[in-house]
Write a protein that holds these residues in place. Structure first.
Motif, mmCIF file in Angstrom:
data_model
loop_
_atom_site.group_PDB
_atom_site.id
_atom_site.type_symbol
_atom_site.label_atom_id
_atom_site.label_comp_id
_atom_site.label_asym_id
_atom_site.label_seq_id
_atom_site.Cartn_x
_atom_site.Cartn_y
_atom_site.Cartn_z
ATOM 1 N N UNK A 187 55.190 -104.013 4.169
ATOM 2 C CA UNK A 187 54.730 -102.638 4.025
ATOM 3 C C UNK A 187 55.541 -101.870 3.009
ATOM 4 N N UNK A 188 55.191 -100.609 2.846
ATOM 5 C CA UNK A 188 55.898 -99.771 1.880
ATOM 6 C C UNK A 188 55.248 -99.821 0.514
ATOM 7 N N UNK A 189 56.075 -99.833 -0.514
ATOM 8 C CA UNK A 189 55.608 -99.721 -1.901
ATOM 9 C C UNK A 189 55.207 -101.079 -2.480
ATOM 10 N N UNK A 190 54.167 -101.674 -1.893
ATOM 11 C CA UNK A 190 53.603 -102.926 -2.396
ATOM 12 C C UNK A 190 52.110 -102.715 -2.628
ATOM 13 N N UNK A 191 51.515 -103.641 -3.382
ATOM 14 C CA UNK A 191 50.116 -103.473 -3.754
ATOM 15 C C UNK A 191 49.158 -103.499 -2.585
ATOM 16 N N UNK A 237 52.749 -107.564 -4.888
ATOM 17 C CA UNK A 237 53.860 -107.226 -5.768
ATOM 18 C C UNK A 237 54.355 -105.801 -5.578
ATOM 19 N N UNK A 238 55.421 -105.473 -6.311
ATOM 20 C CA UNK A 238 56.020 -104.148 -6.221
ATOM 21 C C UNK A 238 55.187 -103.115 -6.975
ATOM 22 N N UNK A 239 55.066 -101.926 -6.404
ATOM 23 C CA UNK A 239 54.513 -100.797 -7.141
ATOM 24 C C UNK A 239 55.571 -100.265 -8.107
ATOM 25 N N UNK A 250 58.432 -98.609 -6.397
ATOM 26 C CA UNK A 250 59.207 -99.404 -5.440
ATOM 27 C C UNK A 250 60.681 -99.451 -5.818
ATOM 28 N N UNK A 251 61.495 -99.702 -4.826
ATOM 29 C CA UNK A 251 62.940 -99.856 -5.018
ATOM 30 C C UNK A 251 63.344 -101.254 -4.543
ATOM 31 N N UNK A 252 63.199 -102.277 -5.383
ATOM 32 C CA UNK A 252 63.447 -103.661 -4.956
ATOM 33 C C UNK A 252 64.874 -103.920 -4.499
#
Length: 255
Positions: free
Chosen positions: A139-143, A165-167, A170-172
């Protein structure tokens, strides 16, 4: 007229104080949390390693799993069953049996015990065909946030890639993996996937287990933008406040 101008000045001051307070308070808190977070992360990682050692990765049956129940000496009783939402299965000759939470071996032993009252040689074998429990949530800032099937040896980075993938927001470097620890307590661990992305090795990545939760947070810039949107811009739109940027939005004339 003067009263209205005074009210707008007070509102401008209020918005300015809100924004500066947010930035002024959060910055030192984040610095302090970083040191505490490093210590807690070491403790959480140690707890997870302890959990993995104490709890072997033998699969436990979940609602929705499909299983073959085979009787070596009584093939007429062979069945393919689906574990119900309440975790039980229905079989011939015996009452409902609790299957969820057991391993295939444990269910095999329970069925053998139950059928011993009905059959002379209850040689039972349990074969799990579908594994709904082998999933993780990303969850969170992913596609495409949601449940994904956990492949053999899948890591946090691979799970994020499978989730779209990351938006850009996102903060990887601050991904959180949450896992059930002893007594079903959730144990969060911070994972730096920036490091995994920057290297060709798996260094910095994190191997997943069934039912892990992978959460990708927003960047601080995205969080600040969200704060501005929710607490400043919306207030401006609602109040019709001018902040001296060369324009004024009047809620009465917006379309």
């Amino acid at each position: 007229m003067e009263g209205e101008m005074a009210m707008k000045r007070r509102e401008r001051i209020y918005v300015f104080v809100m924004a500066t307070t947010f930035l002024g308070v959060m910055a030192p808190l984040l610095v302090g949390c970083a040191a505490r977070g490093a210590m807690l992360n070491q403790q959480a990682t140690a707890a997870l390693e302890s959990t993995e050692t104490k709890n072997p990765a033998e699969y436990r049956i979940h609602p929705g799993d499909q299983m073959d129940i085979k009787f070596f000496f009584n093939p007429e009783l062979n069945e393919t069953v689906l574990v119900r939402p309440d975790g039980k299965i229905s079989l011939q000759l015996i009452d409902d049996v609790q299957a969820a939470g057991l391993t295939a071996t444990q269910l095999d032993e329970e069925l053998t015990r139950r059928y011993a009252q009905e059959l002379r040689k209850p040689a039972v074998t349990v074969i799990v065909r579908t594994f709904t429990g082998r999933q993780v949530y990303v969850g969170g800032e992913v596609g495409n946030p949601g449940l994904i099937n956990l492949g053999l040896g899948m890591t946090a980075l691979q799970a994020v890639i499978n989730a779209g993938g990351f938006k850009d927001t996102a903060r990887p470097g601050a991904v959180i993996v949450i896992r059930k620890g002893p007594d079903n307590r959730p144990i969060p661990v911070r994972v730096d996937l920036d490091q995994a992305l920057d290297t060709e090795s798996a260094e910095g990545d994190f191997p997943l287990q069934p039912q892990d939760i992978v959460y990708v947070p927003r960047t601080w810039i995205a969080q600040a933008n969200l704060f501005v949107k929710q607490y400043i811009q919306d207030l401006i739109l609602y109040r019709g406040i001018s902040l001296g940027f060369g324009y004024q939005i009047n809620p009465d004339t917006r379309r």
